[in-house]
Design a protein around this motif. Structure first.
Motif, PDB file in Angstrom:
ATOM      1  N   LEU A  10     -58.889  14.783   2.984  1.00  0.00           N
ATOM      2  CA  LEU A  10     -58.763  15.637   1.805  1.00  0.00           C
ATOM      3  C   LEU A  10     -57.669  15.115   0.876  1.00  0.00           C
ATOM      4  O   LEU A  10     -56.662  14.582   1.327  1.00  0.00           O
ATOM      5  CB  LEU A  10     -58.424  17.074   2.212  1.00  0.00           C
ATOM      6  N   THR A  11     -57.858  15.301  -0.419  1.00  0.00           N
ATOM      7  CA  THR A  11     -56.830  14.947  -1.388  1.00  0.00           C
ATOM      8  C   THR A  11     -55.709  15.995  -1.310  1.00  0.00           C
ATOM      9  O   THR A  11     -55.911  17.082  -0.757  1.00  0.00           O
ATOM     10  CB  THR A  11     -57.408  14.947  -2.813  1.00  0.00           C
ATOM     11  N   PRO A  12     -54.534  15.700  -1.856  1.00  0.00           N
ATOM     12  CA  PRO A  12     -53.442  16.688  -1.844  1.00  0.00           C
ATOM     13  C   PRO A  12     -53.856  18.029  -2.448  1.00  0.00           C
ATOM     14  O   PRO A  12     -53.517  19.087  -1.925  1.00  0.00           O
ATOM     15  CB  PRO A  12     -52.343  16.013  -2.666  1.00  0.00           C
ATOM     16  N   ARG A  13     -54.611  18.001  -3.558  1.00  0.00           N
ATOM     17  CA  ARG A  13     -55.055  19.238  -4.194  1.00  0.00           C
ATOM     18  C   ARG A  13     -56.017  19.991  -3.267  1.00  0.00           C
ATOM     19  O   ARG A  13     -55.946  21.215  -3.127  1.00  0.00           O
ATOM     20  CB  ARG A  13     -55.724  18.927  -5.539  1.00  0.00           C
ATOM     21  N   GLU A  14     -56.922  19.266  -2.621  1.00  0.00           N
ATOM     22  CA  GLU A  14     -57.868  19.893  -1.695  1.00  0.00           C
ATOM     23  C   GLU A  14     -57.139  20.523  -0.509  1.00  0.00           C
ATOM     24  O   GLU A  14     -57.491  21.615  -0.054  1.00  0.00           O
ATOM     25  CB  GLU A  14     -58.898  18.868  -1.213  1.00  0.00           C
ATOM     26  N   LYS A  15     -56.113  19.857  -0.021  1.00  0.00           N
ATOM     27  CA  LYS A  15     -55.316  20.409   1.089  1.00  0.00           C
ATOM     28  C   LYS A  15     -54.610  21.693   0.648  1.00  0.00           C
ATOM     29  O   LYS A  15     -54.529  22.662   1.411  1.00  0.00           O
ATOM     30  CB  LYS A  15     -54.285  19.385   1.573  1.00  0.00           C
ATOM     31  N   ASP A  16     -54.101  21.699  -0.585  1.00  0.00           N
ATOM     32  CA  ASP A  16     -53.437  22.899  -1.103  1.00  0.00           C
ATOM     33  C   ASP A  16     -54.407  24.077  -1.139  1.00  0.00           C
ATOM     34  O   ASP A  16     -54.063  25.197  -0.738  1.00  0.00           O
ATOM     35  CB  ASP A  16     -52.900  22.640  -2.520  1.00  0.00           C
ATOM     36  N   ILE A  17     -55.616  23.807  -1.613  1.00  0.00           N
ATOM     37  CA  ILE A  17     -56.609  24.872  -1.709  1.00  0.00           C
ATOM     38  C   ILE A  17     -57.019  25.348  -0.310  1.00  0.00           C
ATOM     39  O   ILE A  17     -57.143  26.552  -0.061  1.00  0.00           O
ATOM     40  CB  ILE A  17     -57.838  24.391  -2.512  1.00  0.00           C
ATOM     41  N   ALA A  18     -57.201  24.411   0.614  1.00  0.00           N
ATOM     42  CA  ALA A  18     -57.552  24.778   1.996  1.00  0.00           C
ATOM     43  C   ALA A  18     -56.469  25.662   2.611  1.00  0.00           C
ATOM     44  O   ALA A  18     -56.760  26.655   3.294  1.00  0.00           O
ATOM     45  CB  ALA A  18     -57.757  23.524   2.844  1.00  0.00           C
ATOM     46  N   GLU A  19     -55.222  25.322   2.355  1.00  0.00           N
ATOM     47  CA  GLU A  19     -54.105  26.105   2.902  1.00  0.00           C
ATOM     48  C   GLU A  19     -54.110  27.521   2.334  1.00  0.00           C
ATOM     49  O   GLU A  19     -53.902  28.503   3.061  1.00  0.00           O
ATOM     50  CB  GLU A  19     -52.779  25.426   2.580  1.00  0.00           C
ATOM     51  N   LEU A  20     -54.365  27.640   1.030  1.00  0.00           N
ATOM     52  CA  LEU A  20     -54.369  28.959   0.400  1.00  0.00           C
ATOM     53  C   LEU A  20     -55.577  29.799   0.842  1.00  0.00           C
ATOM     54  O   LEU A  20     -55.474  31.015   0.974  1.00  0.00           O
ATOM     55  CB  LEU A  20     -54.337  28.807  -1.125  1.00  0.00           C
ATOM     56  N   VAL A  21     -56.695  29.133   1.091  1.00  0.00           N
ATOM     57  CA  VAL A  21     -57.856  29.839   1.654  1.00  0.00           C
ATOM     58  C   VAL A  21     -57.493  30.409   3.021  1.00  0.00           C
ATOM     59  O   VAL A  21     -57.806  31.554   3.354  1.00  0.00           O
ATOM     60  CB  VAL A  21     -59.070  28.894   1.766  1.00  0.00           C
TER      61      VAL A  21
END
Length: 202
Positions: free
Chosen positions: A144-155
């Motif tokens: 995952l890209t850094p942005r994708e990881k951020d979104i996954a964490e917030l989910v």
């Protein structure tokens, strides 16, 4: 115990049918060579247990397991495969499988594990447990890209798409599109599975 065996190798199906049917309390009442056939077999025969391979044509075992559990939640699914990587193990469990064995398992052990499964317990073979305890390095979150990881964490924290967008200063549509990409990369069905998957990786 009525069993349906699902494997794309007809010889595996035939062998398991012969060997498991020797057990006094077991009968293989059907076989299937892909996930779609497995669903048809469940519809026609409603077995107690499905022995499910993973990699098959038409529909794989993960997809088939998910549909079987959605339609027949009382049918127990035991994955029986050569794959013992953490990714497939976790995806199978998330799809609803109650057991996961490797094909090298002795038939006598397999029969006992099936009995354990029918008693209501979750069954994971020794090799499978070892893989979960000592997972392979460089796991899927790394793709995952850094942005994708951020979104996954917030989910995983339970935020909605709108709340994630406000937190990261991006549009809700961008969040929704990025979430679709994440689910595709990790081969997950929805945000609930993503949350579970992410938390288990911590």
């Amino acid at each position: 115990m009525n069993i349906v065996v699902v494997d794309d190798d007809p010889l595996v199906c035939k062998s398991l049918k012969v060997l498991l049917s020797r057990e006094k309390d077991m009968e293989v009442i059907g076989t299937a060579n892909n996930g779609a056939e497995a669903i048809t077999a469940c519809c026609e025969k409603v077995p107690h247990v499905v022995l499910m391979d993973i990699q098959m044509p038409v529909m794989d075992g993960i997809q088939a397991t998910r549909q079987i559990k959605e339609n027949w939640p009382n049918i127990r699914v035991m994955m029986l495969t050569t794959f013992k990587d953490e990714k497939n193990i976790r995806l199978a469990i998330l799809a609803g499988a109650e057991g996961y064995l490797i094909k090298s398992t002795e038939v006598s052990d397999m029969a006992q594990q099936l009995r354990t499964l029918m008693s209501g317990s979750t069954v994971l073979g020794a090799d499978v447990l070892k893989q979960l305890i000592q997972p392979t390095e460089g796991e899927n979150l790394e793709q995952l890209t850094p942005r994708e990881k951020d979104i996954a964490e917030l989910v995983a924290q339970g935020l909605s798409n709108r709340e994630i967008g406000e937190h990261l200063y991006i549009g809700e549509g961008t969040v929704r599109n990025t979430l679709s990409v994440i689910l595709e990369k990790l081969q997950l069905r929805d945000r609930t599975q993503l949350a579970i998957y992410y938390l288990k990786k911590l």
